[in-house]
Design a protein around this motif. Structure first.
Motif, PDB file in Angstrom:
ATOM      1  N   ASP A  77       0.813  -1.210   0.000  1.00  0.00           N
ATOM      2  CA  ASP A  77       0.000   0.000   0.000  1.00  0.00           C
ATOM      3  C   ASP A  77       0.853   1.269   0.000  1.00  0.00           C
ATOM      4  OD1 ASP A  77      -1.969  -1.810   0.152  1.00  0.00           O
ATOM      5  OD2 ASP A  77      -2.765  -1.175   2.093  1.00  0.00           O
ATOM      6  N   LEU A  80     -19.633  -2.725  -1.885  1.00  0.00           N
ATOM      7  CA  LEU A  80     -18.232  -2.961  -1.553  1.00  0.00           C
ATOM      8  C   LEU A  80     -17.322  -2.587  -2.719  1.00  0.00           C
ATOM      9  CD1 LEU A  80     -18.608  -6.323   0.383  1.00  0.00           C
ATOM     10  CD2 LEU A  80     -18.094  -4.070   1.340  1.00  0.00           C
ATOM     11  N   ALA A 137     -16.099   0.824  -2.548  1.00  0.00           N
ATOM     12  CA  ALA A 137     -15.184   1.086  -1.431  1.00  0.00           C
ATOM     13  C   ALA A 137     -13.716   0.941  -1.821  1.00  0.00           C
ATOM     14  CB  ALA A 137     -15.497   0.144  -0.269  1.00  0.00           C
ATOM     15  N   LEU A 173     -11.705  -1.699  -2.219  1.00  0.00           N
ATOM     16  CA  LEU A 173     -11.035  -2.556  -1.247  1.00  0.00           C
ATOM     17  C   LEU A 173      -9.672  -3.000  -1.748  1.00  0.00           C
ATOM     18  CD1 LEU A 173     -14.017  -4.903  -0.275  1.00  0.00           C
ATOM     19  CD2 LEU A 173     -13.253  -2.829   0.907  1.00  0.00           C
ATOM     20  N   ASN A 174      -8.683  -2.997  -0.845  1.00  0.00           N
ATOM     21  CA  ASN A 174      -7.384  -3.569  -1.175  1.00  0.00           C
ATOM     22  C   ASN A 174      -7.248  -4.943  -0.530  1.00  0.00           C
ATOM     23  OD1 ASN A 174      -6.531  -3.212   1.549  1.00  0.00           O
ATOM     24  ND2 ASN A 174      -5.886  -1.120   1.098  1.00  0.00           N
ATOM     25  N   ARG A 191      -5.530  -6.039   1.963  1.00  0.00           N
ATOM     26  CA  ARG A 191      -5.620  -6.040   3.421  1.00  0.00           C
ATOM     27  C   ARG A 191      -7.070  -5.872   3.874  1.00  0.00           C
ATOM     28  NH1 ARG A 191      -5.133  -2.343   7.807  1.00  0.00           N
ATOM     29  NH2 ARG A 191      -4.133  -3.313   9.604  1.00  0.00           N
ATOM     30  N   ASP A 192      -7.834  -5.003   3.184  1.00  0.00           N
ATOM     31  CA  ASP A 192      -9.253  -4.845   3.507  1.00  0.00           C
ATOM     32  C   ASP A 192      -9.996  -6.174   3.385  1.00  0.00           C
ATOM     33  OD1 ASP A 192      -8.865  -2.078   3.769  1.00  0.00           O
ATOM     34  OD2 ASP A 192      -9.386  -1.702   1.676  1.00  0.00           O
ATOM     35  N   VAL A 221      -9.195  -8.415   6.317  1.00  0.00           N
ATOM     36  CA  VAL A 221      -9.879  -7.972   7.532  1.00  0.00           C
ATOM     37  C   VAL A 221     -11.352  -8.362   7.494  1.00  0.00           C
ATOM     38  CG1 VAL A 221     -10.656  -5.934   8.810  1.00  0.00           C
ATOM     39  CG2 VAL A 221      -8.289  -6.077   8.038  1.00  0.00           C
ATOM     40  N   LEU A 222     -12.009  -8.123   6.366  1.00  0.00           N
ATOM     41  CA  LEU A 222     -13.428  -8.459   6.250  1.00  0.00           C
ATOM     42  C   LEU A 222     -13.663  -9.962   6.340  1.00  0.00           C
ATOM     43  CD1 LEU A 222     -14.571  -5.955   3.478  1.00  0.00           C
ATOM     44  CD2 LEU A 222     -15.318  -5.987   5.859  1.00  0.00           C
TER      45      LEU A 222
END
Length: 276
Positions: free
Chosen positions: A7, A228, A231, A233-234, A236-237, A240-241
């Protein structure tokens, strides 16, 4: 997706040619070989060369070669896939072209509005522009693999475009946007394969806790996919989800009798309250 930049990694500047090499055109079940050839020609006119075919007509017969003219190399190097998810698995952005409107086909971009977003992502990751077959376009099942939708404005009396025409219009807008303005720095994004894993995980857990209607889970899931998708998302996201939903799944298994079937009416009614 392997070899993704971290990132906080500072990215080297990429050339226009390198950006265009990241943009692929995916034709899903094309019926007419000549349209495949004409699409290859349209791509090469605008500097794109990565053509993917999901089943469909013969891309190497005389009609396809004739319509491709001097873009036969795009035809010869086109990759064939057995499914759309396979064709876009490594892409961070999947743009699906649709003519039809409906709850499952909103919101949509015009090609001109979509082009800067496509180029922003293509500086760093592969991007797919997806087109359906000549007679029915992209099905609702195919839309599940698309992060965003593109609708080409046309006269209401005859809005249906030839497949190769649609390919040319979207590729043209991408090419023009690349010439016209400096591009913003691309955000780090998860791949389509990572997102599909996440969506499958979410659907499984939401079915278990009774949030999704088991008779039609796609209705709410398509809304969640779009939500989503916006959003950005990367990787890591996504991790986490998935960790969050693993915990929800564990909790459901531990207290299954108290939770199962208690919330299905919430999902069933949510999209009827103007949220779609």
């Amino acid at each position: 997706m392997e070899n993704r930049p971290e990132d906080n990694e500072r990215l080297p500047k990429v050339s226009s040619a390198e950006i265009l090499r990241q943009v692929r055109v995916v034709l899903v079940k094309p019926q007419i070989s000549g349209n495949i050839g004409a699409s290859a020609r349209a791509m090469k006119n605008m500097g794109l060369e990565d053509l993917r075919l999901v089943l469909g007509a013969d891309s190497l017969n005389a009609d396809a070669r004739k319509m491709a003219m001097y873009a036969k190399d795009v035809l010869y190097e086109a990759r064939r896939h057995d499914s759309l998810p396979e064709a876009v698995a490594d892409c961070a952005l999947v743009m699906g072209a649709t003519r039809r409107r409906g709850k499952m086909r909103q919101p949509t971009f015009t090609p001109r509005d979509a082009a800067p977003r496509i180029l922003e992502v293509a500086q760093r990751y592969p991007v797919a522009l997806v087109f359906g077959s000549e007679n029915v376009g992209l099905s609702n099942e195919h839309l599940q693999s698309c992060h965003e939708l593109v609708l080409i404005p046309a006269h209401s009396a005859f809005p249906s475009l030839n497949l190769a025409m649609a390919v040319l219009i979207l590729c043209y807008e991408v090419f023009q946007a690349l010439q016209a303005q400096p591009l913003p720095s691309p955000p780090p994004l998860a791949s389509a394969q990572e997102l599909e894993g996440l969506y499958g995980h979410i659907q499984s857990v939401l079915l278990e806790i009774g949030f999704l209607d088991p008779r039609n889970p796609a209705r709410m899931m398509n809304y969640l996919r779009r939500l989503l998708g916006r959003a950005n998302l990367n990787s890591r996201d996504v991790r986490v989800l998935r960790g969050l939903f693993r915990q929800v799944g564990w909790y459901q298994e531990r207290f299954q009798g108290d939770l199962k079937g208690t919330s299905s009416s919430i999902a069933a009614n949510a999209l009827d309250d103007g949220d779609s």
